[in-house]
Design an enzyme around this catalytic site. Structure first.
Site, mmCIF file in Angstrom:
data_model
loop_
_atom_site.group_PDB
_atom_site.id
_atom_site.type_symbol
_atom_site.label_atom_id
_atom_site.label_comp_id
_atom_site.label_asym_id
_atom_site.label_seq_id
_atom_site.Cartn_x
_atom_site.Cartn_y
_atom_site.Cartn_z
ATOM 1 N N ASP A 1 0.875 -1.171 0.000
ATOM 2 C CA ASP A 1 0.000 0.000 0.000
ATOM 3 C C ASP A 1 0.915 1.226 0.000
ATOM 4 O OD1 ASP A 1 -2.322 1.646 0.355
ATOM 5 O OD2 ASP A 1 -1.862 1.727 2.498
ATOM 6 N N GLY B 1 -9.453 9.944 -2.057
ATOM 7 C CA GLY B 1 -9.516 11.355 -1.712
ATOM 8 C C GLY B 1 -10.807 12.030 -2.146
ATOM 9 N N ASP C 1 0.002 5.127 1.269
ATOM 10 C CA ASP C 1 -0.100 6.015 2.421
ATOM 11 C C ASP C 1 -0.149 5.231 3.725
ATOM 12 O OD1 ASP C 1 -0.245 8.545 0.995
ATOM 13 O OD2 ASP C 1 -2.168 7.817 0.254
ATOM 14 N N LYS D 1 -5.802 19.569 -4.597
ATOM 15 C CA LYS D 1 -5.295 18.900 -3.394
ATOM 16 C C LYS D 1 -4.110 18.011 -3.730
ATOM 17 C CE LYS D 1 -5.114 15.227 -0.535
ATOM 18 N NZ LYS D 1 -4.763 13.816 -0.823
#
Length: 287
Positions: free
Chosen positions: A7, A51, A9, A87
């Protein structure tokens, strides 16, 4: 050929608190939105995969009215996409500054896997640009080109659905028995288990209290030997792997062929339809 799937994050770097959260809040400020997520609020938001999906949790009728947003669903979707693009730009700038360090052991164990002939990949439903920035930070210029990258909207359903891992296995031409996943969250673990993969969890800032029943091994980090000397503390070891102060590739190799982990996860990913991969995956074949 076995494979090691990371993964992004929370696994490659502990990016949520010091990267994503301030990037979300700076985006909200720039767009004049009447919201700033606190650390406590964001600890709940990270349970939502993706997100854009986190941003969409804001879109109650009261918020849409207070922010002067369009009520038309298509126009509102375009607005969310614009927020998310900005972002991502802010977040990648944070990563590029080098202010968020890689997590202990990730480069060491990836290098060992590459030396041993394992395929390497990142499977994340974060935006591809964000994933690539963290991958470059964590793995450096020598290892990064050896990673396949599966990221963003290449699948319709986000974790805890197993789609991203099933997609990665398909593109790599691998059976689940030939791969091991490193995750940091319950949602990620459920996604891995749902795809029939063995999963090691390295807990991160927002996930240390989550339920990791079903993981093959749960540790505080992969650890690093001196001079860094970060000790990996074992939180759960149902298979009796008994890693030392640092998790080694040999510890992960034991998990090949064990399938979806060491036990039954308390709940499965939502079964809301068949796997729905997007039109393509951006990837670099390991070589």
């Amino acid at each position: 050929m076995p494979a090691l799937l990371f993964d992004c994050d929370g696994v490659l770097a502990d990016t949520e608190r010091d990267g994503h959260l301030p990037a979300f809040n700076q985006t909200f400020e720039e767009f004049g939105l009447p919201v700033r997520w606190s650390d406590e609020e964001y600890a709940e938001k990270v349970k939502v995969g993706g997100g854009k999906e986190r941003m969409r949790t804001l879109l109650t009728p009261d918020f849409v009215a207070a922010a002067g947003l369009p009520s038309d669903p298509a126009a509102l979707g375009e607005q969310v996409a614009a927020w998310h693009r900005r972002k991502t730009e802010i977040y990648t700038a944070f990563i590029g500054s080098g202010s968020i360090p890689p997590r202990p052991g990730v480069r060491r164990i990836a290098a060992a896997a590459h030396e041993a002939g394992w395929a390497l990949a990142v499977a994340s439903t974060s935006a591809e640009a964000s994933v690539r920035s963290v991958l470059g930070l964590a793995m450096g210029p020598e290892l990064t080109p050896h990673f396949s990258v599966f990221a963003g909207d290449v699948v319709r359903r986000k974790k805890p659905a197993p789609d991203i891992y099933a997609f990665a296995l398909d593109r790599l031409g691998l059976e689940p028995a030939n791969a091991v996943v490193i995750e940091d969250s319950r949602n990620g673990m459920l996604a891995a288990l749902g795809a029939g993969l063995a999963c090691v969890v390295t807990t991160s800032a927002y996930t240390v209290q989550e339920d990791f029943t079903g993981a093959s091994l749960v540790v505080t980090s992969l650890g690093d030997p001196p001079p860094e000397e970060v000790v990996s503390r074992v939180l759960s070891d149902p298979l009796g792997i008994r890693p030392g102060p640092c998790v080694r590739l040999a510890d992960l190799a034991v998990l090949l062929g064990t399938g979806g982990g060491a036990g039954t996860a308390p709940s499965d990913p939502p079964a809301d339809g068949p796997l729905a991969p997007g039109p393509s995956a951006s990837r670099t074949r390991p070589h």
